[in-house]
Motif scaffolding. Structure first.
Motif, PDB file in Angstrom:
ATOM      1  N   GLN A 150      49.982 -47.664  62.588  1.00  0.00           N
ATOM      2  CA  GLN A 150      51.339 -47.480  62.061  1.00  0.00           C
ATOM      3  C   GLN A 150      52.253 -48.656  62.445  1.00  0.00           C
ATOM      4  OE1 GLN A 150      52.680 -43.697  63.487  1.00  0.00           O
ATOM      5  NE2 GLN A 150      51.348 -42.495  62.137  1.00  0.00           N
ATOM      6  N   SER A 151      52.132 -49.109  63.709  1.00  0.00           N
ATOM      7  CA  SER A 151      52.963 -50.242  64.137  1.00  0.00           C
ATOM      8  C   SER A 151      52.611 -51.508  63.352  1.00  0.00           C
ATOM      9  CB  SER A 151      52.791 -50.497  65.638  1.00  0.00           C
ATOM     10  OG  SER A 151      51.433 -50.855  65.919  1.00  0.00           O
ATOM     11  N   TRP A 152      51.301 -51.692  63.131  1.00  0.00           N
ATOM     12  CA  TRP A 152      50.895 -52.887  62.355  1.00  0.00           C
ATOM     13  C   TRP A 152      51.399 -52.787  60.924  1.00  0.00           C
ATOM     14  CZ3 TRP A 152      47.557 -52.947  58.123  1.00  0.00           C
ATOM     15  CH2 TRP A 152      47.230 -54.211  57.637  1.00  0.00           C
ATOM     16  N   PHE A 153      51.266 -51.612  60.334  1.00  0.00           N
ATOM     17  CA  PHE A 153      51.720 -51.429  58.960  1.00  0.00           C
ATOM     18  C   PHE A 153      53.222 -51.619  58.836  1.00  0.00           C
ATOM     19  CE2 PHE A 153      53.281 -48.593  55.601  1.00  0.00           C
ATOM     20  CZ  PHE A 153      52.654 -49.167  54.504  1.00  0.00           C
ATOM     21  N   ARG A 154      53.918 -50.995  59.817  1.00  0.00           N
ATOM     22  CA  ARG A 154      55.378 -51.153  59.762  1.00  0.00           C
ATOM     23  C   ARG A 154      55.795 -52.624  59.983  1.00  0.00           C
ATOM     24  NH1 ARG A 154      56.713 -45.805  63.450  1.00  0.00           N
ATOM     25  NH2 ARG A 154      56.262 -44.254  61.794  1.00  0.00           N
ATOM     26  N   ALA A 155      55.084 -53.297  60.880  1.00  0.00           N
ATOM     27  CA  ALA A 155      55.378 -54.715  61.102  1.00  0.00           C
ATOM     28  C   ALA A 155      55.111 -55.519  59.837  1.00  0.00           C
ATOM     29  CB  ALA A 155      54.551 -55.245  62.258  1.00  0.00           C
ATOM     30  N   CYS A 156      53.957 -55.210  59.176  1.00  0.00           N
ATOM     31  CA  CYS A 156      53.658 -55.924  57.916  1.00  0.00           C
ATOM     32  C   CYS A 156      54.731 -55.645  56.867  1.00  0.00           C
ATOM     33  CB  CYS A 156      52.286 -55.495  57.407  1.00  0.00           C
ATOM     34  SG  CYS A 156      50.925 -56.123  58.397  1.00  0.00           S
ATOM     35  N   ARG A 157      55.166 -54.364  56.838  1.00  0.00           N
ATOM     36  CA  ARG A 157      56.184 -54.027  55.845  1.00  0.00           C
ATOM     37  C   ARG A 157      57.518 -54.728  56.159  1.00  0.00           C
ATOM     38  NH1 ARG A 157      57.391 -47.780  55.148  1.00  0.00           N
ATOM     39  NH2 ARG A 157      58.273 -48.141  57.207  1.00  0.00           N
ATOM     40  N   VAL A 158      57.883 -54.770  57.456  1.00  0.00           N
ATOM     41  CA  VAL A 158      59.136 -55.453  57.830  1.00  0.00           C
ATOM     42  C   VAL A 158      59.035 -56.950  57.555  1.00  0.00           C
ATOM     43  CG1 VAL A 158      60.609 -56.066  59.774  1.00  0.00           C
ATOM     44  CG2 VAL A 158      59.840 -53.713  59.490  1.00  0.00           C
ATOM     45  N   ARG A 159      57.848 -57.527  57.917  1.00  0.00           N
ATOM     46  CA  ARG A 159      57.688 -58.965  57.648  1.00  0.00           C
ATOM     47  C   ARG A 159      57.735 -59.261  56.153  1.00  0.00           C
ATOM     48  NH1 ARG A 159      54.120 -58.705  62.145  1.00  0.00           N
ATOM     49  NH2 ARG A 159      52.350 -58.262  60.765  1.00  0.00           N
ATOM     50  N   ALA A 160      57.121 -58.395  55.371  1.00  0.00           N
ATOM     51  CA  ALA A 160      57.184 -58.575  53.922  1.00  0.00           C
ATOM     52  C   ALA A 160      58.608 -58.460  53.415  1.00  0.00           C
ATOM     53  CB  ALA A 160      56.277 -57.556  53.245  1.00  0.00           C
ATOM     54  N   TYR A 161      59.340 -57.499  53.995  1.00  0.00           N
ATOM     55  CA  TYR A 161      60.730 -57.325  53.578  1.00  0.00           C
ATOM     56  C   TYR A 161      61.579 -58.538  53.975  1.00  0.00           C
ATOM     57  CZ  TYR A 161      65.345 -55.219  53.054  1.00  0.00           C
ATOM     58  OH  TYR A 161      66.647 -54.978  52.690  1.00  0.00           O
TER      59      TYR A 161
END
Length: 256
Positions: A40-51
């Motif tokens: 979840q942390s990796w996914f959220r980090a990927c999503r934040v970085r993408a954003y």
């Protein structure tokens, strides 16, 4: 009885297996929870970085559009300023050309009229010719006067020299220096000596430039005639001055 014991043993084994599996399930649940948290942390980090990357791209796009707009606006302003300057230069050049044409026309017509200047120069040239002709006539007249004065001075000097050399006049007994028998005619000085009369000098002639040139000085009493009229005798003689040279009284003057 045996079956009951068997059943009891099976129940005990089932409990042990249940406890063992329950323990393993707890252990697996904790690892799964940690793995899920990590995922979840990796996914959220990927999503934040993408954003954030999306926001960065949008910011770059906005900056690009704004900078392009400001650059085009500044370029348009520069073009307008250059066009205005070019137009003002053209207007100034045309104004200068119009002023030059008008001033040239005004000066040629009202200040320096060509035909008036031409007539003035023609009149000036005619006047110059007249003045030059008058100056030539005046120069000729002055030249004649100078020649006349020189001739009078020369004749005066000759008369003075004849008075000084009157003792060299030829006589019947003794021919003079200027009347050589080898000449076909008498010398000019001989003729001049025959025309003048002898005069006794009253004192020694002054030693000056005029005497060196053979002309009488202004205070020379040995030749009382003036330079302007050498042939007119005057009665103003210096008789009161004591003579320096001995008087000629022993001999009479020679007579032709």
């Amino acid at each position: 009885m045996a079956e009951l014991l068997k059943m009891k043993s099976e129940v005990e084994e089932f409990k042990k297996e249940y406890l063992c599996r329950n323990n393993q399930a707890e252990e697996n649940r904790q690892r799964e929870t940690e793995a899920a948290t990590r995922i979840q942390s990796w996914f959220r980090a990927c999503r934040v970085r993408a954003y954030l990357s999306h926001l960065h791209m949008k910011a770059i796009t906005v900056q690009k559009i704004w900078r392009g707009f400001t650059a085009r606006a500044r370029f348009r302003q520069m073009v307008k300023a250059a066009y205005f300057i070019m137009k003002m230069k053209f207007y100034e050049e045309m104004a200068v050309r119009i002023q030059r044409r008008w001033r040239g026309f005004f000066v040629r017509k009202y200040i320096h009229n060509f035909y008036v200047r031409k007539r003035y120069l023609q009149g000036l040239s005619r006047k110059n010719e007249l003045v030059r002709r008058d100056l030539d006539e005046l120069e000729e007249l002055q030249k004649r006067e100078r020649d006349c004065v020189e001739m009078i001075k020369e004749q005066t000097a000759k008369v003075y020299q004849a008075h000084r050399l009157h003792h060299l006049l030829s006589t019947k007994q003794c021919p003079g220096v200027f009347n050589s028998p080898f000449r076909p005619a008498p010398h000019e000085m001989e003729l001049l000596l025959r025309q003048v009369k002898y005069q006794a000098p009253t004192r020694l002639a002054p030693k000056g430039r005029a005497c060196l040139l053979g002309m009488p000085g202004p205070t020379d009493p040995s030749f009382p005639e003036s330079l302007a009229s050498p042939w007119i005798k005057t009665t103003n003689t210096c008789c009161s001055i004591k003579p320096i040279l001995p008087p000629i009284a022993s001999k009479k003057p020679q007579i032709r």
